[in-house]
Scaffold this motif. Structure first.
Motif, short mmCIF file in Angstrom:
data_model
loop_
_atom_site.label_atom_id
_atom_site.label_comp_id
_atom_site.label_asym_id
_atom_site.label_seq_id
_atom_site.Cartn_x
_atom_site.Cartn_y
_atom_site.Cartn_z
N SER A 84 -39.56 22.89 -5.41
CA SER A 84 -38.67 23.75 -6.19
C SER A 84 -39.52 24.67 -7.07
O SER A 84 -40.68 24.38 -7.35
N LEU A 85 -38.90 25.78 -7.51
CA LEU A 85 -39.58 26.72 -8.41
C LEU A 85 -38.65 27.06 -9.56
O LEU A 85 -37.51 27.49 -9.35
N VAL A 113 -34.40 27.48 -6.45
CA VAL A 113 -35.25 28.51 -7.04
C VAL A 113 -34.49 29.12 -8.21
O VAL A 113 -33.34 29.53 -8.08
N THR A 172 -38.98 27.04 -0.54
CA THR A 172 -38.76 25.81 -1.29
C THR A 172 -37.81 24.90 -0.53
O THR A 172 -36.96 25.36 0.23
N ASP A 173 -37.93 23.59 -0.78
CA ASP A 173 -37.00 22.62 -0.22
C ASP A 173 -35.72 22.58 -1.04
O ASP A 173 -34.66 22.21 -0.52
N GLY A 181 -45.91 21.51 -1.68
CA GLY A 181 -44.67 21.00 -2.24
C GLY A 181 -44.79 20.65 -3.70
O GLY A 181 -45.68 21.11 -4.42
N ALA A 205 -34.89 29.79 -0.03
CA ALA A 205 -34.58 28.75 -1.00
C ALA A 205 -33.80 27.65 -0.32
O ALA A 205 -32.77 27.90 0.33
N THR A 243 -45.36 27.51 -1.39
CA THR A 243 -44.60 26.54 -0.61
C THR A 243 -44.40 25.32 -1.49
O THR A 243 -45.35 24.59 -1.79
N LEU A 244 -43.14 25.10 -1.92
CA LEU A 244 -42.87 24.17 -3.00
C LEU A 244 -41.63 23.33 -2.72
O LEU A 244 -40.80 23.67 -1.86
#
Length: 370
Positions: free
Chosen positions: A164-165, A186, A182-183, A144, A202, A161-162
């Motif tokens: 946000s990107l 993106v 992502t949570d 994350g 996303a 696995t993030l």
């Protein structure tokens, strides 16, 4: 320095040349390292055990920085790293102990390379390789946090696995070789191409902007408004390409695609929301059994699901020609098919049938020639 058991730096270290720290055990860096005064100021850190860099252990190097080139110890870091147009290389696994900013500063900039995995532990990671430096993550990134890439030429990533990107700029290309999850949002911007080779999920909005085209090869799902521009220079060079049997699903959120052409072997699904298709270079649009600068075949049209499908806009759109549509071609559009242009709309050659509301808005003439 060379140590059999451990090396600990509790104070700042300033050197006019190279710094080489080599330990048969652990390494702890609690103070800043600065070799920026010399172009030969490389920094090489190798430990058999874990190397730990505190938040105060920022590295500002006049040469390349390398971790784990000769020993297999992992790295846990909370410190930022800057070089003067030189490479930064992480050979072993990396864990973030805090938010980290890595920058190969300068006009030409060096490469940033992670050869193994990255565990963010919920911390933020920021990378900047300049306009000419490449960014390569050869291992998966998990844990994350927000990942931001300010700049880089050729950018290549494995699974991410993030939280946000954000990739603010890629001079040449962005290739996502693994799944991107992502949570939150993106956002990816490339002066060249964007290629997604792993499933993209996303957690919020999805924004993809490229000058040289966007290729989506697996399924893509977003949980917010989705905006894709595959030809940001509006010069007719960038196409949108969705692979066969794959779906771009916005989970009932709006979808807008701007492209030179749409190559739709898969399906577009904005559910109960709207889909808007725009031609990037002011070109013509052919719908059905006819061609244009952007061509939307009957088969492609049948793979689009939306409440309202809008093709074209009141500015920046050339002539729209419609030929030989059957009601089944728009059966997945629940409310309205809208054809919009500041030029002309022509229904030509073969008659077309519509089982839904048809809205035609032309700045020029509307002609029925069937």
């Amino acid at each position: 320095q060379d140590a059999t058991t451990s090396v600990t730096l509790n104070e700042a270290l300033t050197a006019d040349g190279a710094v080489n720290i080599d330990s048969g055990g652990t390494i702890a860096i609690n103070g800043a390292i600065n070799t920026s005064s010399s172009s030969s100021g490389t920094v090489d850190i190798d430990g058999t055990g874990t190397t730990t860099i505190a938040a105060a252990g920022d590295i500002n190097a006049g040469g390349a920085v390398a971790f784990g080139a000769n020993k297999n110890g992992a790295l846990t870091t909370s410190g930022d790293i800057d070089t003067s147009n030189d490479n930064i290389t992480f050979t072993r696994a990396v864990t973030l102990g805090g938010n980290v900013d890595i920058d190969t500063t300068g006009a030409s900039a060096g490469n940033i390379v992670f050869s193994s995995t990255i565990a963010t532990a919920g911390n933020n990671l920021t990378l900047d390789a300049g306009t000419a430096g490449n960014v390569t993550l050869s291992g998966n990134l998990t844990g994350g946090g927000a990942m931001t890439v300010r700049d880089g030429a050729v950018q290549s990533y494995q699974a991410l696995t993030l939280g946000s990107l954000t990739i603010s700029d890629a001079t040449t290309s962005v290739t996502l070789n693994g799944a991107l999850t992502t949570d939150n949002a993106v956002s990816i911007t490339s002066g060249g191409t964007i290629v997604q080779d792993g499933v993209l999920t996303a957690g919020s909005t999805l924004t993809l902007s490229a000058e040289g085209g966007v290729d989506l090869n697996p399924n893509v799902t977003s949980a917010g408004a989705t905006v894709i521009d595959t030809d940001t220079g509006d010069d007719g060079t960038g196409d949108f390409d969705l692979a066969s049997s794959k779906t771009l699903d916005t989970t009932n959120n709006t979808l807008q695609i701007t492209a030179n052409d749409i190559l739709l072997s898969g399906s577009l699904d904005s559910g109960s929301s709207t889909t808007t298709l725009l031609v990037s270079d002011g070109g013509t649009i052919g719908v059905g059994d006819t061609s244009g600068g952007m061509s939307i075949s009957t088969a492609e049209l049948g793979r689009m699901t939306a409440s309202t499908l809008t093709i074209g806009a009141s500015s920046g759109t050339g002539n729209i020609t419609v030929d030989n549509l059957a009601t089944g071609n728009t059966s997945n559009i629940s409310t309205t098919l809208a054809l919009v242009t500041n030029s002309n709309v022509s229904f030509s050659n073969n008659a077309s049938a519509f089982g839904l509301a048809l809205d035609v808005d032309a700045g020029g003439t509307i002609a029925i020639n069937v």
